[in-house]
Design a protein around this motif. Sequence first.
Motif, mmCIF file in Angstrom:
data_model
loop_
_atom_site.group_PDB
_atom_site.id
_atom_site.type_symbol
_atom_site.label_atom_id
_atom_site.label_comp_id
_atom_site.label_asym_id
_atom_site.label_seq_id
_atom_site.Cartn_x
_atom_site.Cartn_y
_atom_site.Cartn_z
ATOM 1 N N LYS A 400 0.805 -1.213 0.000
ATOM 2 C CA LYS A 400 0.000 0.000 0.000
ATOM 3 C C LYS A 400 0.840 1.266 0.000
ATOM 4 O O LYS A 400 0.479 2.267 -0.626
ATOM 5 C CB LYS A 400 -0.951 -0.022 1.191
ATOM 6 C CG LYS A 400 -2.002 -1.121 1.111
ATOM 7 C CD LYS A 400 -2.955 -1.066 2.291
ATOM 8 C CE LYS A 400 -4.004 -2.168 2.178
ATOM 9 N NZ LYS A 400 -4.947 -2.161 3.322
ATOM 10 N N GLN A 403 2.074 1.748 -3.551
ATOM 11 C CA GLN A 403 0.947 2.085 -4.428
ATOM 12 C C GLN A 403 0.494 3.529 -4.210
ATOM 13 O O GLN A 403 0.215 4.259 -5.170
ATOM 14 C CB GLN A 403 -0.217 1.122 -4.161
ATOM 15 C CG GLN A 403 0.056 -0.303 -4.636
ATOM 16 C CD GLN A 403 -0.962 -1.294 -4.094
ATOM 17 O OE1 GLN A 403 -1.369 -1.210 -2.941
ATOM 18 N NE2 GLN A 403 -1.378 -2.233 -4.925
ATOM 19 N N TYR A 406 3.082 5.921 -5.853
ATOM 20 C CA TYR A 406 3.027 5.936 -7.314
ATOM 21 C C TYR A 406 1.797 6.701 -7.805
ATOM 22 O O TYR A 406 1.881 7.497 -8.746
ATOM 23 C CB TYR A 406 3.024 4.507 -7.853
ATOM 24 C CG TYR A 406 4.250 3.703 -7.460
ATOM 25 C CD1 TYR A 406 5.468 4.324 -7.187
ATOM 26 C CD2 TYR A 406 4.196 2.311 -7.338
ATOM 27 C CE1 TYR A 406 6.586 3.597 -6.818
ATOM 28 C CE2 TYR A 406 5.319 1.575 -6.973
ATOM 29 C CZ TYR A 406 6.502 2.231 -6.708
ATOM 30 O OH TYR A 406 7.603 1.511 -6.349
ATOM 31 N N ARG A 407 0.678 6.477 -7.160
ATOM 32 C CA ARG A 407 -0.535 7.193 -7.577
ATOM 33 C C ARG A 407 -0.405 8.691 -7.318
ATOM 34 O O ARG A 407 -0.893 9.511 -8.101
ATOM 35 C CB ARG A 407 -1.754 6.626 -6.853
ATOM 36 C CG ARG A 407 -2.098 5.196 -7.269
ATOM 37 C CD ARG A 407 -3.456 4.752 -6.729
ATOM 38 N NE ARG A 407 -3.711 3.366 -7.089
ATOM 39 C CZ ARG A 407 -3.649 2.345 -6.253
ATOM 40 N NH1 ARG A 407 -3.375 2.554 -4.977
ATOM 41 N NH2 ARG A 407 -3.883 1.106 -6.670
ATOM 42 N N THR A 413 -3.212 2.624 -12.748
ATOM 43 C CA THR A 413 -3.233 1.176 -12.965
ATOM 44 C C THR A 413 -3.884 0.851 -14.314
ATOM 45 O O THR A 413 -4.942 1.382 -14.642
ATOM 46 C CB THR A 413 -4.022 0.493 -11.837
ATOM 47 O OG1 THR A 413 -3.405 0.808 -10.588
ATOM 48 C CG2 THR A 413 -4.053 -1.018 -12.022
ATOM 49 N N GLU A 431 0.505 -5.363 -9.680
ATOM 50 C CA GLU A 431 -0.271 -4.291 -10.290
ATOM 51 C C GLU A 431 0.609 -3.570 -11.304
ATOM 52 O O GLU A 431 1.757 -3.198 -10.998
ATOM 53 C CB GLU A 431 -0.740 -3.331 -9.197
ATOM 54 C CG GLU A 431 -1.639 -2.223 -9.702
ATOM 55 C CD GLU A 431 -2.182 -1.365 -8.569
ATOM 56 O OE1 GLU A 431 -2.782 -0.320 -8.859
ATOM 57 O OE2 GLU A 431 -1.991 -1.756 -7.399
ATOM 58 N N MET A 433 1.351 -0.367 -13.679
ATOM 59 C CA MET A 433 1.026 1.053 -13.634
ATOM 60 C C MET A 433 1.764 1.817 -14.723
ATOM 61 O O MET A 433 2.861 1.431 -15.142
ATOM 62 C CB MET A 433 1.344 1.638 -12.258
ATOM 63 C CG MET A 433 0.710 0.895 -11.094
ATOM 64 S SD MET A 433 0.954 1.683 -9.474
ATOM 65 C CE MET A 433 -0.296 2.953 -9.549
#
Length: 437
Positions: A400, A403, A406-407, A413, A431, A433
């Motif tokens: 998490k 993630q 990165y977001r 994604t 995942e 991306m």
Amino acid sequence: MTPPLVLLGSGYTLTRLAVAEARAGRDVLAATRDSARREALERAGARVTSLDEALSLTDGARVVVSVPPDAGLDSRIAEALARHPPSRLVYLSSTGVYGGARGLVDEDTPVEPTSPTARGRIDAESRFLPLGAVVLRIAGIYGPERSTLARLQAGAVRLPEGGGGRISRIHVDDLVEAIRVALQWGEPGAFYCVADDRPAPQEETVTWLCARLGLPLPPRVPLESLHESLRGDRAVSNARLKEVGWRPRYPDYVAGFTALLEAEGRAGGPEPLTVRRLRPDEAEVFWALRLRGLKEHPEAFGASLEEDAVRPMDVVRARMVGDSQVVLGAFDGGRLVGVAGLRQGPELKSAHKAWVWGMYVLPEARSRGVGRRLLTGAIEEGRKMAGVERILLSVSVGNKAAQHLYRALGFRTYGVEPAALKIGGTYIDEELMCLPL
């Protein structure tokens, strides 16, 4: 009217509690035989007395017992409290009652009465619980003049060969607050574990402190030669204590030791972080950091420790030169604390894409935004590569923190590859991306 606070065994922790409460105007009665603590207590306005006198004044009081079992006084104290029952009672125990338990530990973890160091605490708990005591099982206490920092400065710290396991800790001021919460809201007859939010190996904390202080790492010794409190691997849960309203002011060693350094007038902090391209002559230090990442987090990399450990340095250096690939390093002063690679697609039809690979940050540097700096640097390098239109990466499903990072930097994604990695008999989904440039 607030009942008096009676403290039986005013050592390191209870002296700190007594001084704070007395200065706030509370009626505090503290039993101690330590002349230095007596002076600090009396200066703050606490009444200092003998244990026998304190035990005769516990009727209706709020009482905290912190007399160690090896003093041989538990039976006498419990009998006196039964004759003069307090309104609230807290007994300070230790997570040492769990003996050699490893992994996640909480109040429901079985104690280990066969352990000589645990037996005394377990026996003491059994004497005070029938009196309605709230029992606090406390992890390793640190604070001013009593911590790894003080021992490091004295040259008394040794690191275990192989790194050692996780250790749970609690800053003394957070323990003081836990005692207050237990006196007010703790359930009589209940156990509460007291630890901060982030157990960490001794090596991690010492490495962080050495970087802050500009000191070399201490020598390494066999694990079995260290004190038993440093030989386990234990993550103590504080969830039950949080349910009754407690929150740590110092949730991890970074916050706690930073406060200690500030108190000593050394709040300048670590040297500024810098991120730059690594040179081929830095291949060995880069690869050592990569191998550590592969060892500690095999699920986060497509590569394996077994393969990369024998990879020739000439091959590693070749990854660090050229216009279509780069390896970035994050430096805390002169120390490499994080790395990330970026490579452009090698074929004509894939040259519009670049892939992030091998990103890893040392645990002690993760609270300083190193990962964000590395990834931002990789994005900028991608924009410099001729023809690159998008940057791709993959992340293990369930990671998490990665993630979220990165977001936050704009990656989105576009798919999930099931069973992308297989480690032993375990499959890991990844995942996928993408960041359009």
